[in-house]
Scaffold this motif. Structure first.
Motif, PDB file in Angstrom:
ATOM      1  N   TYR A 241       0.927  -1.216   0.231  1.00 13.97           N
ATOM      2  CA  TYR A 241       0.661  -0.451  -0.169  1.00 13.97           C
ATOM      3  C   TYR A 241       0.487   1.545  -0.517  1.00 13.97           C
ATOM      4  O   TYR A 241       0.708   2.197  -0.782  1.00 13.97           O
ATOM      5  N   SER A 242       1.876   1.439   1.105  1.00 11.56           N
ATOM      6  CA  SER A 242       2.704   2.474   1.590  1.00 11.56           C
ATOM      7  C   SER A 242       3.412   2.406  -0.616  1.00 11.56           C
ATOM      8  O   SER A 242       3.405   3.770  -0.748  1.00 11.56           O
ATOM      9  N   ARG A 243       3.814   1.665  -1.303  1.00  7.00           N
ATOM     10  CA  ARG A 243       4.778   1.668  -2.713  1.00  7.00           C
ATOM     11  C   ARG A 243       3.695   2.251  -3.709  1.00  7.00           C
ATOM     12  O   ARG A 243       4.243   2.951  -4.190  1.00  7.00           O
ATOM     13  N   LEU A 244       2.463   2.052  -3.233  1.00  4.48           N
ATOM     14  CA  LEU A 244       0.872   2.619  -4.283  1.00  4.48           C
ATOM     15  C   LEU A 244       0.992   4.124  -4.511  1.00  4.48           C
ATOM     16  O   LEU A 244       1.245   4.489  -4.712  1.00  4.48           O
ATOM     17  N   ARG A 245       1.211   4.663  -3.003  1.00  7.25           N
ATOM     18  CA  ARG A 245       1.067   4.947  -2.405  1.00  7.25           C
ATOM     19  C   ARG A 245       1.961   6.581  -3.321  1.00  7.25           C
ATOM     20  O   ARG A 245       1.744   7.233  -3.102  1.00  7.25           O
ATOM     21  N   GLN A 246       3.359   6.004  -3.990  1.00  3.35           N
ATOM     22  CA  GLN A 246       3.476   6.991  -4.855  1.00  3.35           C
ATOM     23  C   GLN A 246       3.910   7.127  -5.832  1.00  3.35           C
ATOM     24  O   GLN A 246       4.575   7.528  -6.964  1.00  3.35           O
ATOM     25  N   SER A 247       2.676   6.456  -6.871  1.00  2.00           N
ATOM     26  CA  SER A 247       2.574   6.067  -7.893  1.00  2.00           C
ATOM     27  C   SER A 247       1.535   6.976  -8.397  1.00  2.00           C
ATOM     28  O   SER A 247       0.966   7.498  -7.889  1.00  2.00           O
ATOM     29  N   ASP A 248       2.409   6.865  -9.208  1.00  2.00           N
ATOM     30  CA  ASP A 248       1.043   8.138 -10.090  1.00  2.00           C
ATOM     31  C   ASP A 248      -0.411   7.275 -11.357  1.00  2.00           C
ATOM     32  O   ASP A 248      -1.073   8.299 -10.083  1.00  2.00           O
ATOM     33  N   ASP A 249      -0.475   6.654 -11.088  1.00  2.00           N
ATOM     34  CA  ASP A 249      -2.079   5.662 -10.519  1.00  2.00           C
ATOM     35  C   ASP A 249      -2.654   5.863  -9.404  1.00  2.00           C
ATOM     36  O   ASP A 249      -3.757   6.189  -9.758  1.00  2.00           O
ATOM     37  N   PHE A 250      -1.994   5.949  -8.516  1.00  2.00           N
ATOM     38  CA  PHE A 250      -2.455   6.996  -7.295  1.00  2.00           C
ATOM     39  C   PHE A 250      -3.052   7.380  -6.978  1.00  2.00           C
ATOM     40  O   PHE A 250      -4.600   8.200  -7.219  1.00  2.00           O
ATOM     41  N   LYS A 251      -1.845   8.153  -7.501  1.00  2.00           N
ATOM     42  CA  LYS A 251      -2.592  10.399  -7.486  1.00  2.00           C
ATOM     43  C   LYS A 251      -3.686  10.823  -9.200  1.00  2.00           C
ATOM     44  O   LYS A 251      -4.466  11.179  -8.586  1.00  2.00           O
ATOM     45  N   GLU A 252      -4.043   9.779  -9.965  1.00  2.00           N
ATOM     46  CA  GLU A 252      -4.614  10.160 -10.519  1.00  2.00           C
ATOM     47  C   GLU A 252      -6.139   8.997 -10.749  1.00  2.00           C
ATOM     48  O   GLU A 252      -7.111  10.151 -11.148  1.00  2.00           O
ATOM     49  N   GLY A 253      -6.053   8.358  -9.785  1.00  8.44           N
ATOM     50  CA  GLY A 253      -7.476   8.089  -8.687  1.00  8.44           C
ATOM     51  C   GLY A 253      -8.200   8.827  -8.247  1.00  8.44           C
ATOM     52  O   GLY A 253      -9.492   9.082  -8.318  1.00  8.44           O
ATOM     53  N   VAL A 254      -6.883   9.161  -7.687  1.00  5.40           N
ATOM     54  CA  VAL A 254      -7.505  10.494  -6.302  1.00  5.40           C
ATOM     55  C   VAL A 254      -8.119  11.765  -6.957  1.00  5.40           C
ATOM     56  O   VAL A 254      -9.426  12.158  -6.874  1.00  5.40           O
ATOM     57  N   GLU A 255      -7.382  11.968  -8.313  1.00  8.08           N
ATOM     58  CA  GLU A 255      -8.092  13.401  -8.684  1.00  8.08           C
ATOM     59  C   GLU A 255      -9.380  13.004  -9.532  1.00  8.08           C
ATOM     60  O   GLU A 255      -9.904  14.186  -9.791  1.00  8.08           O
ATOM     61  N   ALA A 256      -9.358  11.703 -10.003  1.00  7.38           N
ATOM     62  CA  ALA A 256      -9.867  11.514 -10.905  1.00  7.38           C
ATOM     63  C   ALA A 256     -11.666  11.358 -10.187  1.00  7.38           C
ATOM     64  O   ALA A 256     -12.574  12.013 -10.184  1.00  7.38           O
ATOM     65  N   PHE A 257     -11.334  10.912  -8.798  1.00  6.10           N
ATOM     66  CA  PHE A 257     -12.459  10.617  -7.684  1.00  6.10           C
ATOM     67  C   PHE A 257     -13.168  12.048  -7.250  1.00  6.10           C
ATOM     68  O   PHE A 257     -13.939  12.342  -7.313  1.00  6.10           O
ATOM     69  N   ASN A 258     -12.101  12.829  -7.169  1.00 12.89           N
ATOM     70  CA  ASN A 258     -12.037  14.535  -6.969  1.00 12.89           C
ATOM     71  C   ASN A 258     -13.039  14.750  -7.847  1.00 12.89           C
ATOM     72  O   ASN A 258     -13.831  16.195  -7.469  1.00 12.89           O
ATOM     73  N   ALA A 259     -12.862  14.455  -8.720  1.00 10.88           N
ATOM     74  CA  ALA A 259     -13.231  15.437 -10.153  1.00 10.88           C
ATOM     75  C   ALA A 259     -14.119  14.524 -10.332  1.00 10.88           C
ATOM     76  O   ALA A 259     -15.525  15.107 -11.626  1.00 10.88           O
ATOM     77  N   LYS A 260     -14.839  13.700 -10.197  1.00 14.63           N
ATOM     78  CA  LYS A 260     -15.742  12.677 -10.589  1.00 14.63           C
ATOM     79  C   LYS A 260     -15.995  12.776 -11.891  1.00 14.63           C
ATOM     80  O   LYS A 260     -16.318  12.811 -12.825  1.00 14.63           O
ATOM     81  N   ARG A 261     -14.640  11.605 -12.482  1.00 15.85           N
ATOM     82  CA  ARG A 261     -14.340  11.642 -14.116  1.00 15.85           C
ATOM     83  C   ARG A 261     -13.458  10.237 -13.706  1.00 15.85           C
ATOM     84  O   ARG A 261     -13.202  10.038 -12.844  1.00 15.85           O
ATOM     85  N   PRO A 262     -13.672   9.761 -15.137  1.00 15.77           N
ATOM     86  CA  PRO A 262     -13.471   7.940 -14.834  1.00 15.77           C
ATOM     87  C   PRO A 262     -11.717   8.969 -15.366  1.00 15.77           C
ATOM     88  O   PRO A 262     -11.343   9.351 -15.730  1.00 15.77           O
ATOM     89  N   PRO A 263     -10.980   7.220 -14.589  1.00 20.62           N
ATOM     90  CA  PRO A 263      -9.276   7.863 -13.984  1.00 20.62           C
ATOM     91  C   PRO A 263      -8.901   7.662 -15.615  1.00 20.62           C
ATOM     92  O   PRO A 263      -9.055   6.032 -15.957  1.00 20.62           O
ATOM     93  N   LYS A 264      -7.447   7.020 -15.824  1.00 23.89           N
ATOM     94  CA  LYS A 264      -6.827   7.424 -16.494  1.00 23.89           C
ATOM     95  C   LYS A 264      -5.845   7.118 -16.491  1.00 23.89           C
ATOM     96  O   LYS A 264      -4.651   8.500 -16.380  1.00 23.89           O
ATOM     97  N   PHE A 265      -5.216   5.109 -15.956  1.00 21.31           N
ATOM     98  CA  PHE A 265      -4.262   5.252 -15.452  1.00 21.31           C
ATOM     99  C   PHE A 265      -3.315   4.734 -16.585  1.00 21.31           C
ATOM    100  O   PHE A 265      -3.448   4.520 -17.861  1.00 21.31           O
ATOM    101  N   ILE A 266      -1.981   4.432 -16.137  1.00 19.04           N
ATOM    102  CA  ILE A 266      -0.466   4.834 -16.958  1.00 19.04           C
ATOM    103  C   ILE A 266       0.225   3.442 -16.866  1.00 19.04           C
ATOM    104  O   ILE A 266       1.331   3.319 -17.549  1.00 19.04           O
ATOM    105  N   GLY A 267       0.099   3.518 -15.638  1.00 17.98           N
ATOM    106  CA  GLY A 267       0.338   2.280 -14.995  1.00 17.98           C
ATOM    107  C   GLY A 267       1.961   1.929 -14.345  1.00 17.98           C
ATOM    108  O   GLY A 267       2.755   0.959 -14.649  1.00 17.98           O
TER     109      GLY A 267
END
Length: 268
Positions: A241-267
């Motif tokens: 969990y801690s490692r994923l906390r640093q990922s681009d995808d987690f940041k995108e997931g949080v931003e997408a959730f707050n913006a109420k839009r589908p996330p665009k994950f890049i892996g």
């Protein structure tokens, strides 16, 4: 549109009893058993299946792998004569080859229908998701040959259904119906035969909506902690969990959730 997969490895120049297709638009690769009517799995085919999974695992175009078959039966099992011709050393490698779906970092779905016996069942048990038709029959019939399952079947099954049911299945070469398999937690989903392909497609599309990095992490974590104590499993989960906390995808997931839009994950 799916097309035939081209392998650089010369050992995969001619596939024995199966074919591989790739649909780049859907980020999907299909491994298709194609030796009807029973799709018997040969000894060379086992080696090639391992190599194929390893190749697809490294292919950035592929997000999800599907294992399926041609005809009304997934597989009646292995080529019996091949066991007598193989050396004991070769036979000892069988479980490693068939475990390749579990070692693969990407999600692996198997679509089962009809007979799914012996190595066909063992290969399916090594996959992450088992979508089954109501026609599916699972079995480990090796006792009828004076043998035991040799590609991880009894071991994986015991983890899923417990020792009592596994003894009943293995020691009696007992067949398991699709309903039993679903009720016992062996199958992920059980559908009418005509809906098997659609159900598989739906799961592929669903898995593609998640972060590839989070999917790989979840699969490895769950596999690695299957035999661990609860405290160790929780500790490892925390590190992941801690490692994923640093990922681009987690940041995108949080931003997408707050913006109420589908996330665009890049892996990453």
């Amino acid at each position: 549109m799916a097309s035939t997969y081209t392998f650089a490895d010369p050992r995969l120049a001619k596939l024995d009893g199966f074919q591989v297709e790739i649909d780049e638009a859907r980020e999907r690769a299909d491994i298709i058993l194609n030796r009807p009517p029973l799709n018997v799995v040969s000894m060379p085919e086992r080696d090639q299946l391992r190599l194929v999974f390893e190749t697809l695992d490294e292919d950035a175009r592929v997000r999800v792998i599907v294992v399926r078959s041609v005809g009304e039966h997934f597989s009646s099992g292995g080529n019996i004569g091949g066991f007598m011709e193989a050396t004991p050393e070769k036979v000892s490698q069988l479980a490693w080859n068939i475990a390749s779906p579990a070692r693969c970092s990407k999600p692996v779905i198997v679509a089962n229908r009809g007979y799914c016996f012996g190595v066909g069942f063992e290969l399916s048990l090594a996959c992450d998701f088992r979508i089954i038709s109501e026609t599916t029959l699972y079995a480990l019939p090796e006792q009828k040959l004076g043998q035991i399952p040799g590609s991880g079947g009894s071991a994986r099954l015991q983890k899923m259904v417990g020792i009592t049911r596994t003894k009943d299945i293995v020691m009696r070469s007992k067949r398991i119906t699709a309903k039993q398999a679903f009720d016992w937690g062996i199958a992920t989903e059980c559908v009418p035969d005509a809906e098997l392909e659609k159900a598989t497609d739906r799961l592929v599309d669903e898995l593609r909506t998640f972060s590839p990095l989070a999917q790989r992490t979840a699969k490895k974590l769950l596999n690695d902690t299957e035999d661990s104590t609860l405290s160790i499993a929780i500790e490892l989960e925390g590190h992941c969990y801690s490692r994923l906390r640093q990922s681009d995808d987690f940041k995108e997931g949080v931003e997408a959730f707050n913006a109420k839009r589908p996330p665009k994950f890049i892996g990453s």
